[in-house]
Scaffold this active site. Sequence first.
Site, PDB file in Angstrom:
ATOM      1  N   GLN A   9     -60.514  66.700  80.845  1.00  0.00           N
ATOM      2  CA  GLN A   9     -61.059  67.063  82.139  1.00  0.00           C
ATOM      3  C   GLN A   9     -61.797  68.389  82.018  1.00  0.00           C
ATOM      4  OE1 GLN A   9     -58.795  66.376  85.736  1.00  0.00           O
ATOM      5  NE2 GLN A   9     -57.032  65.696  84.546  1.00  0.00           N
ATOM      6  N   ASN A  35     -64.648  63.522  88.746  1.00  0.00           N
ATOM      7  CA  ASN A  35     -63.268  63.183  89.081  1.00  0.00           C
ATOM      8  C   ASN A  35     -63.234  62.641  90.508  1.00  0.00           C
ATOM      9  OD1 ASN A  35     -60.445  63.402  89.840  1.00  0.00           O
ATOM     10  ND2 ASN A  35     -60.180  64.847  88.156  1.00  0.00           N
ATOM     11  N   GLU A  79     -56.669  87.242  80.219  1.00  0.00           N
ATOM     12  CA  GLU A  79     -57.222  87.366  78.858  1.00  0.00           C
ATOM     13  C   GLU A  79     -58.465  88.262  78.851  1.00  0.00           C
ATOM     14  OE1 GLU A  79     -57.746  83.630  76.860  1.00  0.00           O
ATOM     15  OE2 GLU A  79     -55.592  83.186  76.857  1.00  0.00           O
ATOM     16  N   HIS A  87     -56.208  56.175  77.961  1.00  0.00           N
ATOM     17  CA  HIS A  87     -57.568  56.229  77.404  1.00  0.00           C
ATOM     18  C   HIS A  87     -57.887  57.673  76.979  1.00  0.00           C
ATOM     19  CE1 HIS A  87     -61.549  54.203  77.089  1.00  0.00           C
ATOM     20  NE2 HIS A  87     -61.918  55.466  77.015  1.00  0.00           N
ATOM     21  N   HIS A  99     -60.753  78.505  75.859  1.00  0.00           N
ATOM     22  CA  HIS A  99     -61.032  79.752  76.557  1.00  0.00           C
ATOM     23  C   HIS A  99     -62.173  80.469  75.838  1.00  0.00           C
ATOM     24  CE1 HIS A  99     -56.707  80.208  78.391  1.00  0.00           C
ATOM     25  NE2 HIS A  99     -57.449  79.353  79.055  1.00  0.00           N
ATOM     26  N   MET A 108     -39.040  74.204  79.950  1.00  0.00           N
ATOM     27  CA  MET A 108     -39.308  75.588  80.364  1.00  0.00           C
ATOM     28  C   MET A 108     -38.869  75.685  81.824  1.00  0.00           C
ATOM     29  SD  MET A 108     -40.726  77.516  77.964  1.00  0.00           S
ATOM     30  CE  MET A 108     -41.625  77.336  76.399  1.00  0.00           C
ATOM     31  N   HIS A 119     -59.275  61.019  76.816  1.00  0.00           N
ATOM     32  CA  HIS A 119     -60.176  61.727  77.722  1.00  0.00           C
ATOM     33  C   HIS A 119     -59.696  63.148  77.963  1.00  0.00           C
ATOM     34  CE1 HIS A 119     -56.928  60.737  80.526  1.00  0.00           C
ATOM     35  NE2 HIS A 119     -57.439  61.585  81.386  1.00  0.00           N
TER      36      HIS A 119
HETATM   37  O1  LIG Z   1     -28.794  75.997  78.429  1.00  0.00           O
HETATM   38  P1  LIG Z   1     -29.135  74.555  78.683  1.00  0.00           P
HETATM   39  O2  LIG Z   1     -28.749  74.094  80.073  1.00  0.00           O
HETATM   40  O3  LIG Z   1     -28.646  73.636  77.610  1.00  0.00           O
HETATM   41  O4  LIG Z   1     -30.715  74.496  78.593  1.00  0.00           O
HETATM   42  C1  LIG Z   1     -31.610  74.507  79.650  1.00  0.00           C
HETATM   43  O5  LIG Z   1     -31.739  75.793  80.262  1.00  0.00           O
HETATM   44  C2  LIG Z   1     -32.233  76.836  79.426  1.00  0.00           C
HETATM   45  C3  LIG Z   1     -32.395  78.082  80.259  1.00  0.00           C
HETATM   46  O6  LIG Z   1     -33.274  77.883  81.343  1.00  0.00           O
HETATM   47  C4  LIG Z   1     -33.550  76.449  78.766  1.00  0.00           C
HETATM   48  O7  LIG Z   1     -33.906  77.419  77.815  1.00  0.00           O
HETATM   49  C5  LIG Z   1     -33.468  75.081  78.086  1.00  0.00           C
HETATM   50  O8  LIG Z   1     -34.742  74.709  77.616  1.00  0.00           O
HETATM   51  C6  LIG Z   1     -32.955  74.061  79.090  1.00  0.00           C
HETATM   52  O9  LIG Z   1     -32.838  72.808  78.487  1.00  0.00           O
HETATM   53  O1  LIG Z   2     -55.828  65.036  87.188  1.00  0.00           O
HETATM   54  P1  LIG Z   2     -54.648  64.236  86.708  1.00  0.00           P
HETATM   55  O2  LIG Z   2     -54.715  63.892  85.251  1.00  0.00           O
HETATM   56  O3  LIG Z   2     -54.346  63.045  87.585  1.00  0.00           O
HETATM   57  O4  LIG Z   2     -53.399  65.208  86.925  1.00  0.00           O
HETATM   58  C1  LIG Z   2     -52.786  65.980  85.941  1.00  0.00           C
HETATM   59  O5  LIG Z   2     -53.572  67.103  85.576  1.00  0.00           O
HETATM   60  C2  LIG Z   2     -53.824  68.060  86.596  1.00  0.00           C
HETATM   61  C3  LIG Z   2     -54.566  69.228  85.987  1.00  0.00           C
HETATM   62  O6  LIG Z   2     -53.837  69.832  84.933  1.00  0.00           O
HETATM   63  C4  LIG Z   2     -52.535  68.525  87.262  1.00  0.00           C
HETATM   64  O7  LIG Z   2     -52.859  69.304  88.393  1.00  0.00           O
HETATM   65  C5  LIG Z   2     -51.678  67.341  87.698  1.00  0.00           C
HETATM   66  O8  LIG Z   2     -50.446  67.811  88.182  1.00  0.00           O
HETATM   67  C6  LIG Z   2     -51.466  66.412  86.512  1.00  0.00           C
HETATM   68  O9  LIG Z   2     -50.695  65.298  86.885  1.00  0.00           O
END
Ligand SMILES: O=P(O)(O)O[C@H]1O[C@H](CO)[C@@H](O)[C@H](O)[C@H]1O
Ligand SMILES: O=P(O)(O)O[C@H]1O[C@H](CO)[C@@H](O)[C@H](O)[C@H]1O
Lengths: 351, 351
Positions: free
Chosen positions: B168, B77, B182, B164, B281, B316, B166
């Site tokens: 990591q 990388n 875990e 592409h 894992h 989330m 791939h």
């Molecule tokens: O309740 P909302 O604003 O429609 O929804 C948003 O907040 C919630 C609580 O953090 C989440 O679960 C949802 O995924 C997000 O889209």
């Molecule tokens: O290494 P990349 O593909 O540029 O970057 C991506 O993967 C990484 C590892 O999960 C993350 O830290 C980065 O935030 C994401 O953009």
Amino acid sequence: SSRFRASEHQHARYNPLRDDWVLVSAHRVKRPWQGQLEKPPPEDVPRWDPKNPLCPGATRANGEVNPQYEGTFVFPNDFPALQPDAPEPDDSDHPLFRAAPARGVCKVMCFHPWSDLTLPLMSLAEIRTVIDAWAELATDLGASYPWVQIFENKGAMMGCSNPHPHCQVWASSFLPNEARLEDRTQREHLSQHGVPMLLEYAEQEARRKERLVVENADWLVVVPYWATWPYQTLLLPRRHVCRLQDLRESERDSLASIMKRLLIKYDNLFEVSFPYSMGWHGAPTGPHLEEDCRHWQLHAHYYPPLLRSATVRKFMVGYEMLAQAQRDLTPEQAAERLRSLPEVHYKEGDK
Amino acid sequence: SSRFRASEHQHARYNPLRDDWVLVSAHRVKRPWQGQLEKPPPEDVPRWDPKNPLCPGATRANGEVNPQYEGTFVFPNDFPALQPDAPEPDDSDHPLFRAAPARGVCKVMCFHPWSDLTLPLMSLAEIRTVIDAWAELATDLGASYPWVQIFENKGAMMGCSNPHPHCQVWASSFLPNEARLEDRTQREHLSQHGVPMLLEYAEQEARRKERLVVENADWLVVVPYWATWPYQTLLLPRRHVCRLQDLRESERDSLASIMKRLLIKYDNLFEVSFPYSMGWHGAPTGPHLEEDCRHWQLHAHYYPPLLRSATVRKFMVGYEMLAQAQRDLTPEQAAERLRSLPEVHYKEGDK
Ligand SMILES: O=P(O)(O)O[C@H]1O[C@H](CO)[C@@H](O)[C@H](O)[C@H]1O
Ligand SMILES: O=P(O)(O)O[C@H]1O[C@H](CO)[C@@H](O)[C@H](O)[C@H]1O
């Protein structure tokens, strides 16, 4: 070999509040970004839109009409993840298939009647009204529910589907994961060190200064030593306070002030209405109100996703989901950057 | 009150592998979505692009020219989060400010010379080549490093900046958070129940069937009972296997087959190249190679963000970040949906 510098040499930092680690690889911020660009938030939100269910006088999904409210306005979430009266799941027949009851209520709270306003652009008196409404909800729902989660999702990037300034409150019959975790780590810290973890931490940061963003007589905001999101901050009282509802009058005023200063800096960072998820954590309530809560210290977490600009965010994916959070600039660099920004909002500077 | 039904009544489910809980509120999937829409992935990726640093013959950021590779291709990388020789951080002067050394290597592995191909569209022999390359990397890097994290970020939504095909590989001098977690939960399960957790779990799911997505003689894929992402899956061997490199010839072939079947279903779900982060894992390596690893069971996690369509994802955020993960359809509903999809890729159906 060469002398260690946090801004150049990868290392891991311990998060005592979550009992886990973050990988800090500050040199990595140099890499070019060719990935997804975020859409900046709309600039033309109408102040009042009768079709927006959060506006005064608008009709909501359930057919109810909002009052012509003038300050904050609290109403039940029309699509609640938690309801007060769900039946109990059947007893588990196997330790790998365990379900538990989950009851609660979900509320929405509008901060202000105007859709085109955000907290940093509100007056101190208006922000103070929000704080009082939070404390009231925390008290009312906390009378019976063990955990009252107040949180704000701001910006489309954070799953927020409505630009009207608002937050949510989900009260639950159980302690959610993060609450259980912070309860355990703070309890262990108090019993091992004789002082509440976050009280000691705030004192340390007030003295060390390098991660301070803003402070006043009652509060301070730091980019925590263990921050995972690029510009994550932790808002802490200087005094030992268990819950939002325990804040004194003067502390509510100074909270309004420090929130406004922090949020103006956030908006100024990339000259955009700064997206984040934020929320309050305090001592558990309901049946826990009678318990000793000395290990708890009230605090708010701000988790903003932006990394380099209004359109380039940090993705917490792959390695982060499967192994460990990783950050691309040091908390000290983030704090320095935020500290150096003006405390006048970029939209109000010309006035 | 009424009889409990998981698809209608909110409840919490326990994740024994992470020792935490997920809130399941299936009724909530009915709420309308007016928030951010995702851009579907580009349909017109050129098979070969000399400006794409992952292509055969292209020049990378460091000036090196890729070989005209024909199968997989592994290279360092160019912007690694982990490097082999970082100096150690200074000793901590306070328990709330703890840093630890972090060393390692980051590699990128191209799956195939063509940029317009993805795993579900590759032949079984080509997927088998990927599996062998994974096992080789796990062996080589695992000779010295305690943890070798193989992961694929697929799709711009998952922070992937290059179409592409791939993955990591990040090998580290430490056990990352998820590995430590875990390791602990599987160790405790073995000592309490006398059988590796995920071996027992696979046997249970093979019998219960309601969360099965695909299976063959050596492997099964389930939407785990405790899934947080809407269409999250767990890929498990039926036999007790500690590490990728322990897989037999025939198990590598059957793995290629089950991966292809799963990924075709994923693409067919919303007729789009399905974004996800996935990763392997297995038992820790390096100094841990000599230790008893009976509690470990090899597995792959798939974490896809989409919820309702190619453009509507699950966020989330807020409650999830500050309190607890929450899902809007049951794992059984997700499994049923995936199970019922054809095993011919929607792009190849007409042939
Ligand atoms: O309740 P909302 O604003 O429609 O929804 C948003 O907040 C919630 C609580 O953090 C989440 O679960 C949802 O995924 C997000 O889209
Ligand atoms: O290494 P990349 O593909 O540029 O970057 C991506 O993967 C990484 C590892 O999960 C993350 O830290 C980065 O935030 C994401 O953009």
